[in-house]
Design an enzyme around this catalytic site. Structure first.
Site, short mmCIF file in Angstrom:
data_model
loop_
_atom_site.label_atom_id
_atom_site.label_comp_id
_atom_site.label_asym_id
_atom_site.label_seq_id
_atom_site.Cartn_x
_atom_site.Cartn_y
_atom_site.Cartn_z
N ASP A 62 17.46 65.66 57.59
CA ASP A 62 18.50 66.47 58.23
C ASP A 62 17.89 67.12 59.45
O ASP A 62 16.71 66.90 59.76
CB ASP A 62 19.05 67.51 57.23
CG ASP A 62 20.53 67.77 57.46
OD1 ASP A 62 20.88 68.23 58.57
OD2 ASP A 62 21.35 67.50 56.56
N HIS A 133 23.08 65.36 62.74
CA HIS A 133 22.00 66.06 62.02
C HIS A 133 20.64 65.46 62.39
O HIS A 133 19.79 65.22 61.52
CB HIS A 133 22.21 65.96 60.50
CG HIS A 133 23.38 66.79 60.00
ND1 HIS A 133 23.32 68.15 59.85
CD2 HIS A 133 24.64 66.44 59.62
CE1 HIS A 133 24.48 68.61 59.39
NE2 HIS A 133 25.30 67.58 59.25
N GLU A 202 29.60 65.49 59.92
CA GLU A 202 29.43 66.57 60.89
C GLU A 202 28.72 66.10 62.17
O GLU A 202 27.80 66.75 62.65
CB GLU A 202 28.66 67.72 60.24
CG GLU A 202 29.41 68.32 59.07
CD GLU A 202 28.65 69.41 58.33
OE1 GLU A 202 29.30 70.34 57.83
OE2 GLU A 202 27.40 69.32 58.23
C1 ACM Z 1 28.33 68.13 53.95
O1 ACM Z 1 28.50 69.10 53.23
N1 ACM Z 1 28.00 68.27 55.22
C2 ACM Z 1 28.52 66.78 53.45
#
Ligand code: ACM
Length: 443
Positions: A62, A133, A202
Site C-alpha cells: 500500500d 495506493h 480508491e
Molecule cells: C478499502 O477499504 N479501501 C478496500
C-alpha cells in the site's frame, strides 16, 4: 517447517457445526500499514483455523509500505518497505510519531506461511494493490509514476507517513504494465492460491486527468474516461494472471468503467464488495462471483463503541452485537446476487493497530460473531450468542488473546490524547451512496 506459537489450538467454543453456509470464510489482514513478523502471522492463522475460517487475504502493499520480496525489483522491499515515521491518530489534529517503521517478508518466509496455513485448511490469498495506493512502489521506482522521473522525485514520493488515500498512482505505459506483471509472476511462484488480489480500490484519477502523456495514451487506446483507463489497466493485469491460471479478486471499484457489452475483466474475477450492496449487485449481474465485506459490518478497524475511551476511534460504531447482526444476504438481495455470493470476509486495516495486542483488541471477540455468520449465515440470534460468550472469552483468555472486554477497554488498551475521527452511520451511508454512484450508472 517451524511450529507456530499456537500449534494445537483447540476449536473455539462457537456454534460451528455441520456444513458451512459459505465456502469463502475470510479475513483480510493489512500488513502494509503495519508489518507483523512471521510468528505473528502463524499465530493468526492458528486463530483463524480455530474459528472455522479458511481464507487469509494478505494485503502486502500500500502507500505506506511494500512487504513482499521481489527478486527482479529488490528496491520494492528495501526502499518501499521502510517509512521514516507514522501518523499518530486520525484527522486534522493527528501528529507524527517519529518512529521508523519497516519490514518485509522474504519469499522463503511466505512459502512457510502458505504451507503452515494449508496444513490448517487455510488458503493465503496474496494481494498487491494497483494502480492506486502506489507511493511505496514509486519511492523505489519513480519511473512508474505519472510525469517524468525528476517530477516524481520532486514530489518527494516516499513510503507515506500519513494515512488516507494518496494521489500517487502508477502511470499507464506498457513498461509499467510489464513491471506489474513481472511482480505478479513472482507472487504466483510463492503463493499457490488460485485467487490473487490486485487491489483496484480508491484510485485517485486527478494525476491521470492532468497529465498530457496519460491523455495521449488514453486517446491511442480509444478510452473515453479515466474510469475506462482504470478498467483497461486492471483488465491487462487480470488477463496476465489468467495466463498463469489465476483468477483475480479486487475491490468493487474494479467494476468502474465496466461495460457488459465489452467486458475488460475475465468473467471469473471475484468482486470484494465493501461499499454497500451496489458493487455486489453489479458484479453478480455481470456474472462475477462476489465476496461480501460491507464496511458497516465487517471492518474491524472501526470503533467498537461510542465510548470516549475507545482507542483512536475511527469509522462507524461496529460493536460485537453489530458484528453478530451482519445479514450477508438480506431481503433486498437479488436472485442473481444470491446465486453469485461465494462468501464473506472481515477486513482488518491496521493504520492504528501498531502492536500485536492492538490487533487482538480490534479483531476479538468480534471475530467470534463473524465466524458464526460465515458458518451459519446471519444475523445471529443475539441472546443465544451471548450464552456462548463467557466460554468463548475464557477460551480467548486461554490463548493469550488481548481481546476487548465486553464492558470496554482496559487502561492499557486506551489511547488517551490520541485523536480519532468517529463517523456516524447516516453520514457514512450517504458517503457510500456518493462513492458508488458511477457503479449504479454502469451499463
Ligand atoms: C478499502 O477499504 N479501501 C478496500
Amino acid at each position: 517447517m517451524s511450529s507456530g506459537p499456537g500449534d494445537g489450538v483447540a476449536p473455539a467454543p462457537l456454534d460451528l457445526d455441520g456444513e458451512p453456509r459459505f465456502a469463502w470464510r475470510g479475513v483480510m489482514l493489512d500488513v502494509a500499514r503495519r508489518f507483523r513478523p512471521l510468528p505473528d502471522l502463524l499465530r493468526f492463522v492458528d486463530l483463524l483455523a480455530a474459528h472455522g475460517l479458511n481464507v487469509l487475504q494478505l494485503h502486502l502493499a500500500d502507500d505506506q509500505g511494500w512487504r513482499f520480496e521481489v527478486l527482479a525489483y529488490p528496491r520494492l522491499a528495501e526502499i518501499g518497505g521502510r517509512r521514516s515515521e507514522s501518523q499518530l491518530g486520525h484527522g486534522p489534529t493527528s501528529t507524527l510519531d517519529g518512529v521508523p517503521h519497516e519490514g518485509s517478508y522474504s519469499q522463503a518466509e511466505l512459502r512457510e506461511l502458505v504451507g503452515y496455513a494449508s496444513a490448517r485448511g487455510i488458503r493465503v490469498v496474496p494481494e498487491l494493490d494497483v494502480p492506486g495506493h502506489a507511493r511505496a512502489i514509486l519511492a523505489a521506482y519513480p519511473e512508474f509514476g505519472v510525469g517524468d522521473v525528476e517530477g516524481v522525485r520532486a514530489r518527494n514520493v516516499e513510503p507515506w507517513t500519513r494515512f488516507g488515500i494518496s494521489d500517487e498512482v502508477l502511470n499507464v505505459e506498457e513498461a509499467t504494465v510489464e513491471f506489474v506483471c513481472t511482480v505478479f509472476d513472482e507472487l504466483c511462484e510463492v503463493f499457490d492460491s488460485d485467487v490473487v488480489g490486485f487491489g483496484g480500490d480508491e484510485v485517485r484519477k486527478d494525476r491521470w486527468a492532468a497529465d498530457p502523456r496519460t491523455q495521449e495514451l488514453m486517446a491511442e487506446r480509444d478510452l473515453g474516461s479515466e474510469e475506462e483507463l482504470q478498467a483497461w489497466f486492471l483488465g491487462r493485469v487480470a488477463g496476465h494472471l489468467a495466463t498463469l491460471g489465476r483468477r483475480v479478486i479486487g475491490w468493487d471499484e474494479m467494476l468502474e468503467g465496466s461495460d457488459a457489452a465489452a467486458p475488460t475483466l475475465p468473467a471469473d474475477a471475484v468482486v470484494a464488495s465493501w461499499r454497500g450492496p451496489v458493487g455486489a449487485e453489479l458484479g453478480a449481474r455481470l456474472g462475477h462471483d462476489v465476496v461480501l465485506c460491507p464496511d458497516l459490518w465487517t471492518y474491524f478497524d472501526y470503533r467498537q463503541s461510542d465510548g470516549a475511551d475507545e482507542p483512536i476511534p475511527v469509522g462507524t460504531v461496529l460493536s460485537l452485537e453489530d458484528a453478530a447482526s451482519f445479514e450477508p444476504l438480506d431481503a433486498s438481495a437479488s436472485p442473481e446476487l444470491r446465486g453469485r455470493v461465494i462468501g464473506v470476509q472481515a477486513n482488518v486495516w491496521t493504520e492504528h493497530l501498531d502492536t500485536r495486542d492492538r490487533l487482538d483488541y480490534a479483531v476479538f471477540p468480534r471475530l467470534g460473531a463473524f465466524a458464526e455468520v460465515a458458518w451459519n449465515g446471519g444475523p445471529l440470534d443475539w441472546a443465544s450468542f451471548q450464552e456462548r460468550l463467557p466460554a468463548y472469552l475464557a477460551w480467548l483468555d486461554g490463548q493469550g488473546v488481548a481481546y476487548r472486554p465486553i464492558d470496554g477497554p482496559r487502561p492499557e488498551q486506551r489511547r488517551p490524547g490520541v485523536p480519532g475521527v468517529p463517523r456516524d452511520r447516516a453520514s457514512r451511508v450517504a458517503e457510500l451512496d456518493r462513492l458508488t454512484a458511477s457503479l449504479r450508472a454502469a451499463r
